[in-house]
Scaffold this active site. Structure first.
Site, mmCIF file in Angstrom:
data_model
loop_
_atom_site.group_PDB
_atom_site.id
_atom_site.type_symbol
_atom_site.label_atom_id
_atom_site.label_comp_id
_atom_site.label_asym_id
_atom_site.label_seq_id
_atom_site.Cartn_x
_atom_site.Cartn_y
_atom_site.Cartn_z
ATOM 1 N N PHE A 14 0.777 -1.064 0.132
ATOM 2 C CA PHE A 14 0.158 0.063 -0.076
ATOM 3 C C PHE A 14 0.854 1.417 0.012
ATOM 4 C CE2 PHE A 14 -2.637 3.099 2.361
ATOM 5 C CZ PHE A 14 -3.768 2.888 1.800
ATOM 6 N N SER A 219 -5.776 7.341 8.072
ATOM 7 C CA SER A 219 -4.964 6.051 8.260
ATOM 8 C C SER A 219 -5.393 5.383 6.879
ATOM 9 C CB SER A 219 -5.562 5.187 9.383
ATOM 10 O OG SER A 219 -6.963 4.698 9.130
ATOM 11 N N LYS A 220 -4.968 4.290 6.966
ATOM 12 C CA LYS A 220 -4.799 3.438 5.637
ATOM 13 C C LYS A 220 -6.379 3.184 5.097
ATOM 14 C CE LYS A 220 -3.248 -1.154 4.321
ATOM 15 N NZ LYS A 220 -2.096 -2.157 4.674
ATOM 16 N N ARG A 221 -7.083 3.206 6.086
ATOM 17 C CA ARG A 221 -8.626 2.790 5.771
ATOM 18 C C ARG A 221 -9.283 3.976 5.072
ATOM 19 N NH1 ARG A 221 -6.950 -0.147 9.609
ATOM 20 N NH2 ARG A 221 -6.960 1.638 11.051
ATOM 21 N N ASP A 222 -8.815 5.441 5.525
ATOM 22 C CA ASP A 222 -9.696 6.276 5.150
ATOM 23 C C ASP A 222 -9.743 6.644 3.519
ATOM 24 O OD1 ASP A 222 -10.353 7.461 7.606
ATOM 25 O OD2 ASP A 222 -8.505 7.889 7.899
#
Ligand code: GLU
Length: 449
Positions: A14, A219-222
């Site tokens: 990612f 964060s990664k999920r945003d």
């Protein structure tokens, strides 16, 4: 002394836009100072490593145009990335870490306990001048006053991040460590390691974090956190690059649209802002729109061809002039490149794919004689160009006593399969008389009598 900076991502599969921005700031600083930009993959955690995860990083940087300067020659000298060097991989540098650990052990700067090797951290506060944050003072905590030592090689023999990061920065001659502020708390450890190796630490420049619009840490999920979202959604890389440059940096005159050359001219570390940056997707979309409307023609073509290839259209099988003519009719019409295959795919297919709803609207019994008549007129035309195509269509509409739109719709759907697309007369000129007439015939054959 010449500036040497590095981007040192771990391959997590990612590439966060925060990471991409760190890469950009390093690259800009190197280019601005006439220095070197090194790419180092911090892949000592073998469990998480894969070629795919590395490719995510490399492809992201290539897409943004952030070329790294050095490293071992890559295997294939004739491949698509011919001549590209590097990156460095920590997984291939194990010996360096082992030697350095030996040196620390032999000077009693490190010791073994429970199978792990621990570094003897100095027992005092650390003070250093960060080029962005300013003076940083780090007192020891109560716990650390008793035992500030930390593990540099785990009991399974794996070197720890602090060690590998410092050894590489040292051996690669890195002069400026530009990285996210989340690493500020590691810096006292890193400075102590440099001191232990008897080498002055590099300059540090910690970049403020990127926050969500609501102020929470991104964060990664945003939404929008992955660089690949923009790649896949067909943004212009120059727009993303420009937008990233403004996340935590601003040229003195507060300009926003900055071609990369100007970014390079204007970028400097003191210009990096000290407060956190807020990510604003609407602004990025706006900026992308600006770039989509202003890209130099050649660059627009290049990005179009790339997008079409990814969607399965091989434009190489068509004459260059045809491809250029087709893509010119799309210039200024797209919000992102992702729209292109649906918008212009008809240029690069032998058969028309009809959208059911467009066909239903356009291929009616009433439209049949209209299209039939236009076909005759077009077949008899001497010059097949935009001006004549338009004039003849308008004449024919007059002659038939219908609105221009009543003819435009069936012709458009006949030739493209869709109700939306490039200017009709321009696209007819591009596909040419033969294809256009064949497509009109194809449509007539589908229309109820
Ligand atoms: N591998 C570390 C990271 O991805 C590098 C930190 C640094 O730039 O020193 O966060």
């Amino acid at each position: 002394m010449s500036v040497r900076v590095r981007f040192a991502p771990s391959p997590t599969g990612f590439l966060h836009i925060g990471g991409a921005r760190t890469a950009l700031f390093n690259w800009l600083y190197a280019r601005h100072m006439g220095g070197q930009f090194v790419l180092r993959i911090e892949d000592t955690d073998a469990a998480r490593n894969s070629q795919e995860a590395v490719d995510v990083i490399l492809n992201g940087l290539r897409w943004l145009g952030l070329a790294w300067d050095e490293g071992p020659m890559t295997g294939d000298a004739t491949g698509p990335c011919r001549g590209e060097r590097g990156p460095y991989f920590q997984s291939q540098r194990r010996e360096n870490y082992e030697k350095r650990v030996e040196a620390l052990l032999s000077h009693d700067l490190a010791y073994e306990r429970d199978g792990a090797i621990r570094f003897r951290m100095k027992r005092e506060a650390t003070v250093f001048e960060d080029l962005i944050v300013g003076e940083v003072r780090r007192e020891l905590t109560d716990r650390e006053e008793k035992d500030p030592d930390f593990v540099i090689v785990r009991s399974d023999g794996k070197p720890v991040f602090h060690l590998t990061n410092v050894v590489d920065d040292l051996e690669m001659g890195i002069t400026h460590v530009i990285r996210g502020e989340d690493h500020l708390s590691n810096t006292p450890k890193h400075i102590a390691l440099f001191e232990a190796f008897g080498v002055p630490a590099p300059h540090y420049a910690h970049i403020p974090l990127i926050l969500n619009p609501d102020g929470s840490k991104m964060s990664k999920r945003d939404a929008g956190a992955s660089l690949h979202t923009y790649l896949e959604e067909g943004y212009a890389p120059e727009a993303v690059l420009n937008y990233l440059s403004l996340l935590g940096w601003s040229p003195k005159d507060n300009r926003e649209m900055l071609p990369v050359k100007e970014m390079v001219d204007l970028f400097d570390l003191p210009g990096v802002l000290r407060h956190n940056a807020r990510f604003d997707l609407a602004k990025l979309q706006w900026m992308n729109g600006q770039y989509m409307a202003q890209l130099p023609g050649d660059r627009f073509h290049e990005l179009c061809v790339h997008t079409l290839a990814k969607a399965g259209y091989d434009t190489n099988t068509y004459p260059l002039e045809y491809v250029k003519g087709a893509l010119d009719t799309c210039y200024g019409k797209l919000k992102t490149f992702a729209e292109l295959p649906a918008y212009a795919g008809f240029y690069f297919r032998d058969t028309v794919e009809f959208e059911p709803e467009a066909e239903e609207k356009a291929f009616t019994k009433e439209n049949r004689p209209l299209l039939q008549r236009l076909r005759e007129v077009y077949a008899g035309m001497e010059k097949w160009d935009v001006g004549h195509l338009e004039a003849k269509l308008k004449n024919t509409a007059g002659e038939l006593g219908v609105k221009v739109g009543a003819l435009v719709l069936p012709v458009r759907v006949a030739c493209t399969g869709s109700r939306v697309g490039p200017s009709l007369y321009h696209l007819l000129e591009v596909i040419g008389r033969e294809v256009a007439l064949a497509r009109l015939d194809g449509a007539l054959a589908r229309m109820p009598v």
